[in-house]
Design an enzyme around this catalytic site. Structure first.
Site, PDB file in Angstrom:
ATOM      1  N   ASP A   1       0.868  -1.177   0.000  1.00  0.00           N
ATOM      2  CA  ASP A   1       0.000   0.000   0.000  1.00  0.00           C
ATOM      3  C   ASP A   1       0.903   1.224   0.000  1.00  0.00           C
ATOM      4  O   ASP A   1       1.590   1.497   0.991  1.00  0.00           O
ATOM      5  CB  ASP A   1      -0.891  -0.010   1.247  1.00  0.00           C
ATOM      6  CG  ASP A   1      -1.880   1.144   1.257  1.00  0.00           C
ATOM      7  OD1 ASP A   1      -1.710   2.097   0.462  1.00  0.00           O
ATOM      8  OD2 ASP A   1      -2.825   1.086   2.067  1.00  0.00           O
ATOM      9  N   VAL A   2       0.916   1.973  -1.104  1.00  0.00           N
ATOM     10  CA  VAL A   2       1.854   3.093  -1.221  1.00  0.00           C
ATOM     11  C   VAL A   2       1.573   4.203  -0.206  1.00  0.00           C
ATOM     12  O   VAL A   2       2.418   5.073   0.006  1.00  0.00           O
ATOM     13  CB  VAL A   2       1.871   3.684  -2.657  1.00  0.00           C
ATOM     14  CG1 VAL A   2       2.327   2.651  -3.669  1.00  0.00           C
ATOM     15  CG2 VAL A   2       0.516   4.290  -3.040  1.00  0.00           C
TER      16      VAL A   2
ATOM     17  N   ASN B   1       3.001   4.680 -10.162  1.00  0.00           N
ATOM     18  CA  ASN B   1       1.863   4.591 -11.084  1.00  0.00           C
ATOM     19  C   ASN B   1       0.513   4.436 -10.379  1.00  0.00           C
ATOM     20  O   ASN B   1      -0.512   4.816 -10.947  1.00  0.00           O
ATOM     21  CB  ASN B   1       2.114   3.393 -12.018  1.00  0.00           C
ATOM     22  CG  ASN B   1       0.870   2.965 -12.757  1.00  0.00           C
ATOM     23  OD1 ASN B   1       0.494   3.565 -13.762  1.00  0.00           O
ATOM     24  ND2 ASN B   1       0.189   1.929 -12.256  1.00  0.00           N
TER      25      ASN B   1
ATOM     26  N   TYR C   1      -8.109  15.285  -8.259  1.00  0.00           N
ATOM     27  CA  TYR C   1      -7.241  14.607  -9.242  1.00  0.00           C
ATOM     28  C   TYR C   1      -6.336  15.618  -9.935  1.00  0.00           C
ATOM     29  O   TYR C   1      -5.120  15.404 -10.055  1.00  0.00           O
ATOM     30  CB  TYR C   1      -8.122  13.867 -10.251  1.00  0.00           C
ATOM     31  CG  TYR C   1      -7.369  12.937 -11.183  1.00  0.00           C
ATOM     32  CD1 TYR C   1      -6.953  11.689 -10.761  1.00  0.00           C
ATOM     33  CD2 TYR C   1      -7.086  13.319 -12.494  1.00  0.00           C
ATOM     34  CE1 TYR C   1      -6.268  10.829 -11.615  1.00  0.00           C
ATOM     35  CE2 TYR C   1      -6.402  12.466 -13.354  1.00  0.00           C
ATOM     36  CZ  TYR C   1      -5.997  11.220 -12.910  1.00  0.00           C
ATOM     37  OH  TYR C   1      -5.321  10.385 -13.751  1.00  0.00           O
TER      38      TYR C   1
ATOM     39  N   LYS D   1      -2.234  15.706  -9.622  1.00  0.00           N
ATOM     40  CA  LYS D   1      -1.394  15.467 -10.799  1.00  0.00           C
ATOM     41  C   LYS D   1      -0.512  16.679 -11.113  1.00  0.00           C
ATOM     42  O   LYS D   1       0.617  16.523 -11.602  1.00  0.00           O
ATOM     43  CB  LYS D   1      -2.255  15.061 -11.992  1.00  0.00           C
ATOM     44  CG  LYS D   1      -2.931  13.692 -11.823  1.00  0.00           C
ATOM     45  CD  LYS D   1      -1.920  12.565 -11.598  1.00  0.00           C
ATOM     46  CE  LYS D   1      -2.553  11.181 -11.648  1.00  0.00           C
ATOM     47  NZ  LYS D   1      -1.578  10.102 -11.416  1.00  0.00           N
TER      48      LYS D   1
HETATM   49  N1  LIG Z   1      -6.386   5.720 -17.665  1.00  0.00           N
HETATM   50  C1  LIG Z   1      -6.202   6.993 -17.958  1.00  0.00           C
HETATM   51  O1  LIG Z   1      -6.929   7.578 -18.801  1.00  0.00           O
HETATM   52  C2  LIG Z   1      -5.095   7.774 -17.300  1.00  0.00           C
HETATM   53  C3  LIG Z   1      -4.730   9.013 -17.848  1.00  0.00           C
HETATM   54  C4  LIG Z   1      -3.722   9.747 -17.244  1.00  0.00           C
HETATM   55  C5  LIG Z   1      -3.074   9.253 -16.140  1.00  0.00           C
HETATM   56  N2  LIG Z   1      -3.441   8.054 -15.619  1.00  0.00           N
HETATM   57  C6  LIG Z   1      -2.738   7.594 -14.419  1.00  0.00           C
HETATM   58  O2  LIG Z   1      -2.130   6.347 -14.683  1.00  0.00           O
HETATM   59  C7  LIG Z   1      -2.015   5.610 -13.473  1.00  0.00           C
HETATM   60  C8  LIG Z   1      -2.601   4.208 -13.690  1.00  0.00           C
HETATM   61  O3  LIG Z   1      -3.960   4.358 -14.060  1.00  0.00           O
HETATM   62  P1  LIG Z   1      -4.810   3.196 -14.741  1.00  0.00           P
HETATM   63  O4  LIG Z   1      -5.753   3.858 -15.645  1.00  0.00           O
HETATM   64  O5  LIG Z   1      -3.926   2.117 -15.216  1.00  0.00           O
HETATM   65  O6  LIG Z   1      -5.647   2.705 -13.461  1.00  0.00           O
HETATM   66  P2  LIG Z   1      -6.174   1.275 -12.999  1.00  0.00           P
HETATM   67  O7  LIG Z   1      -7.318   1.558 -12.082  1.00  0.00           O
HETATM   68  O8  LIG Z   1      -6.382   0.357 -14.146  1.00  0.00           O
HETATM   69  O9  LIG Z   1      -4.934   0.716 -12.137  1.00  0.00           O
HETATM   70  C9  LIG Z   1      -4.530   1.350 -10.962  1.00  0.00           C
HETATM   71  C10 LIG Z   1      -3.892   0.324 -10.051  1.00  0.00           C
HETATM   72  O10 LIG Z   1      -3.432   0.993  -8.845  1.00  0.00           O
HETATM   73  C11 LIG Z   1      -3.661   0.118  -7.751  1.00  0.00           C
HETATM   74  N3  LIG Z   1      -3.669   0.857  -6.492  1.00  0.00           N
HETATM   75  C12 LIG Z   1      -4.641   1.702  -6.048  1.00  0.00           C
HETATM   76  N4  LIG Z   1      -4.343   2.144  -4.827  1.00  0.00           N
HETATM   77  C13 LIG Z   1      -3.146   1.613  -4.481  1.00  0.00           C
HETATM   78  C14 LIG Z   1      -2.309   1.715  -3.330  1.00  0.00           C
HETATM   79  N5  LIG Z   1      -2.682   2.432  -2.261  1.00  0.00           N
HETATM   80  N6  LIG Z   1      -1.132   1.039  -3.333  1.00  0.00           N
HETATM   81  C15 LIG Z   1      -0.759   0.276  -4.397  1.00  0.00           C
HETATM   82  N7  LIG Z   1      -1.535   0.122  -5.509  1.00  0.00           N
HETATM   83  C16 LIG Z   1      -2.717   0.789  -5.539  1.00  0.00           C
HETATM   84  C17 LIG Z   1      -5.011  -0.517  -8.083  1.00  0.00           C
HETATM   85  O11 LIG Z   1      -5.247  -1.688  -7.311  1.00  0.00           O
HETATM   86  C18 LIG Z   1      -4.868  -0.763  -9.577  1.00  0.00           C
HETATM   87  O12 LIG Z   1      -4.337  -2.046  -9.857  1.00  0.00           O
HETATM   88  C19 LIG Z   1      -2.750   6.414 -12.402  1.00  0.00           C
HETATM   89  O13 LIG Z   1      -1.821   7.168 -11.653  1.00  0.00           O
HETATM   90  C20 LIG Z   1      -3.635   7.344 -13.221  1.00  0.00           C
HETATM   91  O14 LIG Z   1      -3.951   8.539 -12.546  1.00  0.00           O
HETATM   92  C21 LIG Z   1      -4.427   7.293 -16.163  1.00  0.00           C
END
Ligand SMILES: NC(=O)c1ccc[n+]([C@@H]2O[C@H](COP(=O)([O-])OP(=O)(O)OC[C@H]3O[C@@H](n4cnc5c(N)ncnc54)[C@H](O)[C@@H]3O)[C@@H](O)[C@H]2O)c1
Length: 264
Positions: free
Chosen positions: A67-68, A94, A159, A163
């Site tokens: 858990d980060v 991430n 958010y 970011k």
């Molecule tokens: N999908 C998009 O459109 C998008 C766009 C820009 C940025 N992002 C960023 O990319 C990153 C990944 O997003 P995604 O779309 O793959 O999301 P996702 O929901 O598919 O995956 C996120 C992962 O983070 C894990 N997680 C959540 N809380 C946690 C914690 N406390 N400790 C460890 N792991 C934890 C979740 O269990 C999940 O597996 C995020 O930071 C998101 O803000 C996503």
């Protein structure tokens, strides 16, 4: 120059939240370049399944529940990786989520969770792994920011703020450690096909068609398009890049103020 398919050979990479989505794509991409991927994931089952899938593809990967938000959890992760490998070459911050709601009725819990995971968590992991990298005098930290960090995107106050803070943290720590062998970089993905996007579409607060039209390239990103840039940024090809964020967004941020800007 080392060919791209082996440019991360022998490197040990921790990727947080890599049980699925962008994190898993980054883990897979790094493995394809020869790295060992450590999947640091809150959801233990998802982490194990992701690591097993990578091993089934012939890669070197293992998972650890983490858990980060917790210093103890992150310290235990760092100790486990050092015990097993003796070094940490790459950290990808991430882990994340995205809640959409009018600011005036945003629950405390939504605000705090996003700040805790995507800002405090980035700090906690950066400090713990950065300490190891500074001792090694080598390493790369890659933060996953977002196009949301560049400006207003209504209904996403927590958010956006988080970011933007990640972009600032990248600049700050990147400059602080620039002469000590540790690079700190960031990518700002545009809208990308993952669970985050799907859940917003399912809730009816976002429309894929609208996102496609808002993007100059006319489409959202696939996870591999973010992962390939991540590989470049952590590789030696990017040896003179630090303290900066690269938008990987199909032109989203550049297209500002013209008719068609996203309304959600
Ligand atoms: N999908 C998009 O459109 C998008 C766009 C820009 C940025 N992002 C960023 O990319 C990153 C990944 O997003 P995604 O779309 O793959 O999301 P996702 O929901 O598919 O995956 C996120 C992962 O983070 C894990 N997680 C959540 N809380 C946690 C914690 N406390 N400790 C460890 N792991 C934890 C979740 O269990 C999940 O597996 C995020 O930071 C998101 O803000 C996503």
């Amino acid at each position: 120059m080392t060919p791209p398919e082996s440019e991360l050979a022998g490197r040990v990479a921790i990727i947080t939240g890599a049980g699925r989505g962008i994190g898993l794509a980054i883990a897979r991409n790094f493995c394809e370049a020869g790295a060992t991927a450590v999947i640091a994931e809150l959801d233990a089952d998802a982490g194990e399944q992701a690591a097993q899938a990578l091993r089934d593809e012939g890669h070197d990967a293992w998972a650890r529940q983490c858990d980060v938000r917790s210093r103890e959890s992150v310290d235990a992760l760092v100790e486990a990786v050092q015990t097993r490998h003796g070094c940490i070459d790459i950290l990808v911050n991430n882990a994340g989520m995205n809640f959409v709601s009018p600011t005036e009725c945003q629950p405390d819990s939504d605000w705090h969770l996003q700040v805790d995971v995507m800002l405090n968590g980035v700090f906690i992991c950066t400090r713990a792994v950065g300490t190891v990298m500074l001792r090694q005098q080598s390493g790369v930290i890659l933060n996953i920011s977002s196009i949301a960090g560049y400006g207003a995107w209504p209904l996403r106050s927590a958010y956006d703020a988080v970011k933007a803070a990640v972009i600032s943290l990248t600049e700050n720590v990147g400059c602080e450690w620039a002469r000590r062998g540790v690079r700190v970089v960031s990518v700002a993905p545009g809208v990308t096909r993952t669970n985050i996007l799907q859940s917003l579409v399912d809730q009816g607060v976002a429309s894929l068609d609208q996102y496609n039209r808002r993007t100059p390239m006319g489409r959202v990103a696939d996870v591999e398009e973010i992962a390939s840039v991540a590989r470049f940024l952590v590789s030696d090809r990017a040896s003179y890049i630090t303290a900066t964020t690269l938008a990987v967004d199909g032109g989203w941020v550049a297209w500002d103020g013209l008719p068609g800007k996203a309304a959600v």
